[in-house]
Design a protein around this motif. Sequence first.
Motif, PDB file in Angstrom:
ATOM      1  N   UNK A 298      60.591  60.451  55.726  1.00  0.00           N
ATOM      2  CA  UNK A 298      59.551  61.482  55.596  1.00  0.00           C
ATOM      3  C   UNK A 298      60.098  62.911  55.621  1.00  0.00           C
ATOM      4  N   UNK A 299      61.421  63.028  55.469  1.00  0.00           N
ATOM      5  CA  UNK A 299      62.056  64.342  55.570  1.00  0.00           C
ATOM      6  C   UNK A 299      61.415  65.393  54.664  1.00  0.00           C
ATOM      7  N   UNK A 300      61.083  64.983  53.438  1.00  0.00           N
ATOM      8  CA  UNK A 300      60.588  66.006  52.502  1.00  0.00           C
ATOM      9  C   UNK A 300      59.176  66.490  52.842  1.00  0.00           C
ATOM     10  N   UNK A 301      58.541  65.839  53.821  1.00  0.00           N
ATOM     11  CA  UNK A 301      57.227  66.350  54.252  1.00  0.00           C
ATOM     12  C   UNK A 301      57.344  67.358  55.399  1.00  0.00           C
ATOM     13  N   UNK A 302      58.584  67.515  55.895  1.00  0.00           N
ATOM     14  CA  UNK A 302      58.733  68.328  57.106  1.00  0.00           C
ATOM     15  C   UNK A 302      58.339  69.789  56.875  1.00  0.00           C
ATOM     16  N   UNK A 303      58.812  70.367  55.791  1.00  0.00           N
ATOM     17  CA  UNK A 303      58.504  71.792  55.567  1.00  0.00           C
ATOM     18  C   UNK A 303      57.006  72.022  55.354  1.00  0.00           C
ATOM     19  N   UNK A 304      56.353  71.223  54.481  1.00  0.00           N
ATOM     20  CA  UNK A 304      54.889  71.416  54.370  1.00  0.00           C
ATOM     21  C   UNK A 304      54.164  71.231  55.704  1.00  0.00           C
ATOM     22  N   UNK A 305      54.547  70.204  56.472  1.00  0.00           N
ATOM     23  CA  UNK A 305      53.846  69.968  57.746  1.00  0.00           C
ATOM     24  C   UNK A 305      54.075  71.140  58.707  1.00  0.00           C
ATOM     25  N   UNK A 306      55.322  71.604  58.729  1.00  0.00           N
ATOM     26  CA  UNK A 306      55.646  72.729  59.605  1.00  0.00           C
ATOM     27  C   UNK A 306      54.839  73.962  59.226  1.00  0.00           C
ATOM     28  N   UNK A 307      54.729  74.237  57.934  1.00  0.00           N
ATOM     29  CA  UNK A 307      54.017  75.443  57.510  1.00  0.00           C
ATOM     30  C   UNK A 307      52.491  75.294  57.556  1.00  0.00           C
ATOM     31  N   UNK A 308      52.015  74.189  58.080  1.00  0.00           N
ATOM     32  CA  UNK A 308      50.609  74.086  58.475  1.00  0.00           C
ATOM     33  C   UNK A 308      50.516  74.271  59.997  1.00  0.00           C
ATOM     34  N   UNK A 309      51.324  73.506  60.725  1.00  0.00           N
ATOM     35  CA  UNK A 309      51.205  73.498  62.193  1.00  0.00           C
ATOM     36  C   UNK A 309      51.649  74.825  62.809  1.00  0.00           C
ATOM     37  N   UNK A 310      52.824  75.308  62.411  1.00  0.00           N
ATOM     38  CA  UNK A 310      53.338  76.529  63.046  1.00  0.00           C
ATOM     39  C   UNK A 310      52.425  77.738  62.784  1.00  0.00           C
ATOM     40  N   UNK A 311      52.014  77.997  61.547  1.00  0.00           N
ATOM     41  CA  UNK A 311      51.105  79.133  61.347  1.00  0.00           C
ATOM     42  C   UNK A 311      49.748  78.939  62.053  1.00  0.00           C
ATOM     43  N   UNK A 312      49.264  77.687  62.118  1.00  0.00           N
ATOM     44  CA  UNK A 312      47.986  77.449  62.804  1.00  0.00           C
ATOM     45  C   UNK A 312      48.103  77.900  64.262  1.00  0.00           C
ATOM     46  N   UNK A 370      41.918  68.381  56.298  1.00  0.00           N
ATOM     47  CA  UNK A 370      42.820  68.250  55.156  1.00  0.00           C
ATOM     48  C   UNK A 370      44.198  68.813  55.485  1.00  0.00           C
ATOM     49  N   UNK A 371      44.249  69.850  56.275  1.00  0.00           N
ATOM     50  CA  UNK A 371      45.540  70.466  56.586  1.00  0.00           C
ATOM     51  C   UNK A 371      46.057  70.064  57.973  1.00  0.00           C
ATOM     52  N   UNK A 372      45.381  70.541  59.009  1.00  0.00           N
ATOM     53  CA  UNK A 372      45.925  70.418  60.353  1.00  0.00           C
ATOM     54  C   UNK A 372      46.025  68.955  60.810  1.00  0.00           C
ATOM     55  N   UNK A 373      44.924  68.228  60.653  1.00  0.00           N
ATOM     56  CA  UNK A 373      44.921  66.834  61.104  1.00  0.00           C
ATOM     57  C   UNK A 373      45.941  66.013  60.320  1.00  0.00           C
ATOM     58  N   UNK A 374      46.004  66.259  59.017  1.00  0.00           N
ATOM     59  CA  UNK A 374      46.968  65.558  58.169  1.00  0.00           C
ATOM     60  C   UNK A 374      48.395  65.895  58.588  1.00  0.00           C
ATOM     61  N   UNK A 375      48.642  67.174  58.829  1.00  0.00           N
ATOM     62  CA  UNK A 375      49.992  67.610  59.208  1.00  0.00           C
ATOM     63  C   UNK A 375      50.413  66.958  60.523  1.00  0.00           C
ATOM     64  N   UNK A 377      49.501  64.049  61.550  1.00  0.00           N
ATOM     65  CA  UNK A 377      49.840  62.650  61.240  1.00  0.00           C
ATOM     66  C   UNK A 377      51.251  62.580  60.673  1.00  0.00           C
ATOM     67  N   UNK A 378      51.550  63.512  59.769  1.00  0.00           N
ATOM     68  CA  UNK A 378      52.895  63.565  59.188  1.00  0.00           C
ATOM     69  C   UNK A 378      53.923  63.785  60.299  1.00  0.00           C
ATOM     70  N   UNK A 379      53.554  64.650  61.235  1.00  0.00           N
ATOM     71  CA  UNK A 379      54.468  64.946  62.328  1.00  0.00           C
ATOM     72  C   UNK A 379      54.827  63.675  63.099  1.00  0.00           C
ATOM     73  N   UNK A 380      53.831  62.835  63.332  1.00  0.00           N
ATOM     74  CA  UNK A 380      54.095  61.575  64.054  1.00  0.00           C
ATOM     75  C   UNK A 380      55.035  60.673  63.253  1.00  0.00           C
TER      76      UNK A 380
END
Lengths: 486, 484
Positions: A298-312, A370-375, A377-380
Amino acid sequence: MHDKTLTQLAKALGSGELSSRELTEHYLQRIQQSGAILNSFITVTADQALERADAADQARAKGTASLLTGVPLALKDIFCTQGIKTSCGSRMLDNFDAPYDATVVEKLKTAGTVTLGKTNMDEFAMGSSNENSYYGPVKNPWDLTAVPGGSSGGSAAAVAAGLTPAALGTDTGGSIRQPAAFCGITGLKPTYGRVSRYGMIAYASSLDQAGPMARSAEDCAHLLNVMAGHDVRDSTCVARGVPDYAETLNAPLSGLKIGLPIEYFGEGLDPEVEKAVREAVSVYESLGATVRDVSLPHTHYAIPAYYVIAPAEASSNLSRFDGVRFGYRCDDPSDLIDLYKRSRAEGFGDEVQRRILIGTHTLSEGFFDAYYTKAQKVRRLIRQDFLDAFEDVDVLMGPASPTPAFDLGAKKDPVSMYLQDIYTIAVNLAGIPGISVPAGFAGGRPIGLQILGTHFAEAQLLNVAHQFQQTTDWHLQRPDFAEESA
Amino acid sequence: MQWETVIGLEVHVQLATHSKIFSGASTAFGAEPNSQACAVDLGLPGVLPVLNEQAVAMAVQFGLAVHADIPEVSVFDRKNYFYPDLPKGYQTSQMYHPIVGPGEVEIALDDDTTKRIRIHHAHLEEDAGKSLHEDFHGMTGIDLNRAGTPLLEIVSEPDMRSAKEAAAYLKAIHSIVTYLGISDGNMAEGSMRCDVNVSVRPKGQEAFGTRAEIKNVNSFRFVEKAIAFEVERQIELIEDGGKVVQETRLFDPERDETRSMRTKEEANDYRYFPCPDLLPVVLDQAYLDHLRSQLPELPAEKRERFQQALGLSAYDASVLSASRDMAEYFEAVHRVCGDAKQAANWVQGELSGALNRENLSIANSPVSANQLGELVQRVLDDTINGKAAKQVFQALWHGEGTSADAIIEAKGLKQVTDTGAIEAMIDQVIADSPAQVAQYCDAEPEKRGKMIGYFVGQVMKASRGTANPQQVNGLLKEKLDALL
């Protein structure tokens, strides 16, 4: 003096070969001489430093000193320091003298260290080049046309240039490891919860972690010994015993199982960086380690997930900077809304405003799931990738950054800057520790090897890094800048 | 058209913890502005919250008292909005996983029946500071002493159908939290505040009408008045062809009316998300069992017991169990005198009357439960008569003696039951009243019963109220009739 590691200096202080005052004066002089060129310090606390140095020397004389008593250090300007400006690299806090000490600052004080000053950083730790500072960019001592990396760029540059033996940084998505790699020093991001966050100005609370930046893994071990441990003021700081990280540095590496994540050696990786990293891995093989490829799917999802969680989290964490109680306030506000709008528009820089906007948007009604909850899940899933990998191997190795330090002003588009952190960000999402150690050069700019371990495996990471540094001398290389300005 | 009112309440209860919900600062009321706000309450850069365990225990106790589900895991969320008295720019609350799940409260109605009101959930949150708009010459002052005070927000289902039911529900909540000792319940100081959701619908219709939320109603009386006004406003609006809009309204107690504050369109998007600085709260069964074992007898159980075991009327049982202080006082009086009905009469009659006249709470009564119990005992064992008992009560009230017995002794109020002594007084009165005796003898037999009152009065006067009135009556009749 400044060519020595913190460990060597501590020993010299212990044997009476050196006094803390001599040492502190020496570093203060170096900061004064060349600090302006690098712009690595926001505040230099010379008077307090000399006072502390004298107190340290007295403690030595009385026999009440500990290992680090009298050792000079620099603090990233994100740590609150009582009575001293704590700007977080922002105009918003340019006028803010913190009324209290962060827990790690308190711990270092208790250990007797001497604070030389507060280092430059990307504003509110948002950036990968230290170009987002209200106080201007920091230059890389290896090449003054290159960035030092970020967000702990001031700390990394100051250590590399010999302006301080060590410094504290913070790492939310790579902010210790990437500048350590760019500046040819050793930087450790501990497990989330290993070091207290109390008094560390929050960027993204679930990802932020403080760590040491120094010349060697051994230096980092001594610093982590002081920094780590439970803090009743931080609920996310884990109540778990702190081992002596220096004690296990020399454990043999025979039988160590190293995993190379295939996703960390793919497209976008600079060939010279790859070469240096693979050579470093072969050094480990010669030390008795075995190497295999592993996958972190899931490495390639890390940047998108980060740029949802960290800015939130940032959009909420930075709400307190409203011009009401402390920090920047605009002139002559016409009403409350005007006060908020202008204080924040004038007090925050572009990147901070960009992330606040992103975070506000992703938390908004209708977008949250769509963003935070999904991110999350990706984080897990990302965390699970690492846990699965650590079932088979002891540590993971790869590059800390896809390229060596890039030129100042080279990355104009925010997304290309975000992609810089591709190998470091997943580590924060998973909460595991990581260390970057110098492993070569490309075009005169340093290359960092990143070593990752499972949760609370700091002792192992430091051991693995230290053994590399016993065999190689990349970490002892100094930029000409450090020598010329001597 | 017949209309039905539908009401739901959100009650904010300030928990009686010593320190704030996320910091060590004191929660005492009335201190100098901003003297009880530490770095955490001020929302300084770098500070972090640490959850107060006492607040958790209090919330759980409430949950257990209303027979609620207590989920194993609850989570704090951030409610984001800007306001000068909200230092961090967000309120730490619980949106998605509250600490107390669905429960219910029984309320007592005027017709001696009860009704169950369902509780949707209750959650923990921090209070904001106060904005002070006066005394700052066009500017606003901020007092953050209250910022971070723990609140339990108790959200009911829309189960109430009248202003009276809403007030009864609020009283029931008030009595539960004060019984548990988790709040002082002081509405004047804001320890209990309430938001009221009101809508109307044609009787028989199942779908709810559009509701208005009335904010910050802070007395039982205001709740009734605010609802009464709002119901009338909504019905009039609809009957005139208008539509109720979903909005937040403010109650103005000076004019007894509600006014629009903001409509749904103007409402904030609070952008709730889990607070990353706090860990989820995980409660195990052993902890719940421990707290359950510590629960005091609650108002509904007391009311039931007062009726069943002590034989009190539903009304008496309900009044006497309404507050823990009242119930404990009554029970102490009962323990001493042994007669529940008499104890109830005295507590609700003489004592409550005196307390109301002087605006005192029962906790501050000058007459202790023990003193009152002994006094009632002396009535029951015929040591004094009812009239003398009232004198003794007044004397106790004014501190003229330490016990009923001492006062009876000092004032010579002991009832005279010695027949010889009473007969002597009667003979004297008959001898002193020849005219009245003659009238008595001349009167029609059926009118004599009334005329005997004069002689009873004279004898009681002669005994300074200490003669037993029944005895006097009987002996007088005998003696007068002997003169016929």
